[in-house]
Scaffold this motif. Structure first.
Motif, PDB file in Angstrom:
ATOM      1  N   GLY A 136      -7.932-127.931 -47.646  1.00  0.00           N
ATOM      2  CA  GLY A 136      -7.751-128.866 -46.545  1.00  0.00           C
ATOM      3  C   GLY A 136      -6.586-128.536 -45.635  1.00  0.00           C
ATOM      4  N   GLY A 137      -6.084-127.316 -45.695  1.00  0.00           N
ATOM      5  CA  GLY A 137      -4.958-126.926 -44.858  1.00  0.00           C
ATOM      6  C   GLY A 137      -5.376-126.708 -43.415  1.00  0.00           C
ATOM      7  N   SER A 138      -4.394-126.647 -42.561  1.00  0.00           N
ATOM      8  CA  SER A 138      -4.664-126.387 -41.156  1.00  0.00           C
ATOM      9  C   SER A 138      -3.730-125.287 -40.669  1.00  0.00           C
ATOM     10  N   VAL A 139      -4.090-124.679 -39.558  1.00  0.00           N
ATOM     11  CA  VAL A 139      -3.333-123.562 -39.010  1.00  0.00           C
ATOM     12  C   VAL A 139      -2.717-123.984 -37.688  1.00  0.00           C
ATOM     13  N   VAL A 140      -1.429-123.740 -37.540  1.00  0.00           N
ATOM     14  CA  VAL A 140      -0.718-123.990 -36.297  1.00  0.00           C
ATOM     15  C   VAL A 140      -0.137-122.666 -35.830  1.00  0.00           C
ATOM     16  N   ALA A 141      -0.444-122.297 -34.595  1.00  0.00           N
ATOM     17  CA  ALA A 141       0.108-121.079 -34.006  1.00  0.00           C
ATOM     18  C   ALA A 141       1.030-121.481 -32.866  1.00  0.00           C
ATOM     19  N   ILE A 142       2.259-120.999 -32.924  1.00  0.00           N
ATOM     20  CA  ILE A 142       3.240-121.302 -31.889  1.00  0.00           C
ATOM     21  C   ILE A 142       3.601-120.005 -31.187  1.00  0.00           C
ATOM     22  N   LEU A 143       3.331-119.973 -29.899  1.00  0.00           N
ATOM     23  CA  LEU A 143       3.605-118.798 -29.082  1.00  0.00           C
ATOM     24  C   LEU A 143       4.921-119.002 -28.347  1.00  0.00           C
ATOM     25  N   LEU A 144       5.920-118.196 -28.667  1.00  0.00           N
ATOM     26  CA  LEU A 144       7.193-118.204 -27.949  1.00  0.00           C
ATOM     27  C   LEU A 144       7.118-117.112 -26.896  1.00  0.00           C
ATOM     28  N   THR A 145       7.209-117.491 -25.634  1.00  0.00           N
ATOM     29  CA  THR A 145       7.085-116.492 -24.574  1.00  0.00           C
ATOM     30  C   THR A 145       7.839-116.907 -23.326  1.00  0.00           C
TER      31      THR A 145
ATOM     32  N   ALA B 189      -7.967-117.256 -38.051  1.00  0.00           N
ATOM     33  CA  ALA B 189      -9.297-117.388 -38.656  1.00  0.00           C
ATOM     34  C   ALA B 189      -9.252-117.039 -40.143  1.00  0.00           C
ATOM     35  N   ALA B 190      -8.511-115.983 -40.492  1.00  0.00           N
ATOM     36  CA  ALA B 190      -8.400-115.593 -41.901  1.00  0.00           C
ATOM     37  C   ALA B 190      -7.657-116.647 -42.711  1.00  0.00           C
ATOM     38  N   VAL B 191      -6.580-117.168 -42.173  1.00  0.00           N
ATOM     39  CA  VAL B 191      -5.813-118.197 -42.875  1.00  0.00           C
ATOM     40  C   VAL B 191      -6.655-119.462 -43.027  1.00  0.00           C
ATOM     41  N   ALA B 192      -7.383-119.830 -41.989  1.00  0.00           N
ATOM     42  CA  ALA B 192      -8.233-121.022 -42.050  1.00  0.00           C
ATOM     43  C   ALA B 192      -9.306-120.871 -43.125  1.00  0.00           C
ATOM     44  N   ARG B 193      -9.901-119.675 -43.226  1.00  0.00           N
ATOM     45  CA  ARG B 193     -10.899-119.435 -44.273  1.00  0.00           C
ATOM     46  C   ARG B 193     -10.270-119.606 -45.651  1.00  0.00           C
TER      47      ARG B 193
END
Length: 127
Positions: free
Chosen positions: A35-44, A25-29
């Motif tokens: 015009g950037g977007s946020v991608v989160a990759i969960l390695l588990t 949310a902070a990065v998106a703000r």
């Protein structure tokens, strides 16, 4: 960098997902104007064993992780769950479903494969 990631021991998965939601949310703000977007990759490997309150126990930890995953759904980040367990873990698929994320099995994750996953997620496509 991947070789240096800690593995084993306690896995506070819910806390990690909560932090992901807050950080995304902070990065998106910050990226909104560009015009950037946020991608989160969960390695588990799906082995949640530490609950949100820090207590041990897989049942509570899994419930907390699913709750945190649902909170990520529709949030600021495009999410991808990468199951890095040797044989695959059903809980990783459940997490991905809860957060409306793409689920991938990469038991031998390497930098190239993860780069491709990130690029595809950023572009909105499939890896």
């Amino acid at each position: 960098v991947l070789a240096g990631l800690p593995a084993g021991g306690g896995t506070p998965l819910a806390a990690a997902l909560d932090l992901t939601r807050t950080t995304a949310a902070a990065v998106a703000r910050d990226a909104a104007g560009g015009g950037g977007s946020v991608v989160a990759i969960l390695l588990t490997d799906g082995g949640a064993n530490v609950a949100r309150d820090g207590s041990g126990g897989r049942t509570r930890a899994a419930a907390d992780a699913l709750d945190a995953a649902r909170r990520l759904r529709g949030g600021a980040a495009t999410t991808v769950v990468v199951d890095c367990s040797p044989r695959g873990d059903a809980f990783t698929r459940e997490l991905a479903t809860a957060m409306n994320a793409r689920h991938l099995r990469l038991p031998r994750s390497d930098a190239g494969a993860l780069r491709d996953v990130a690029r595809a997620a950023h572009a909105g496509g499939a890896a």
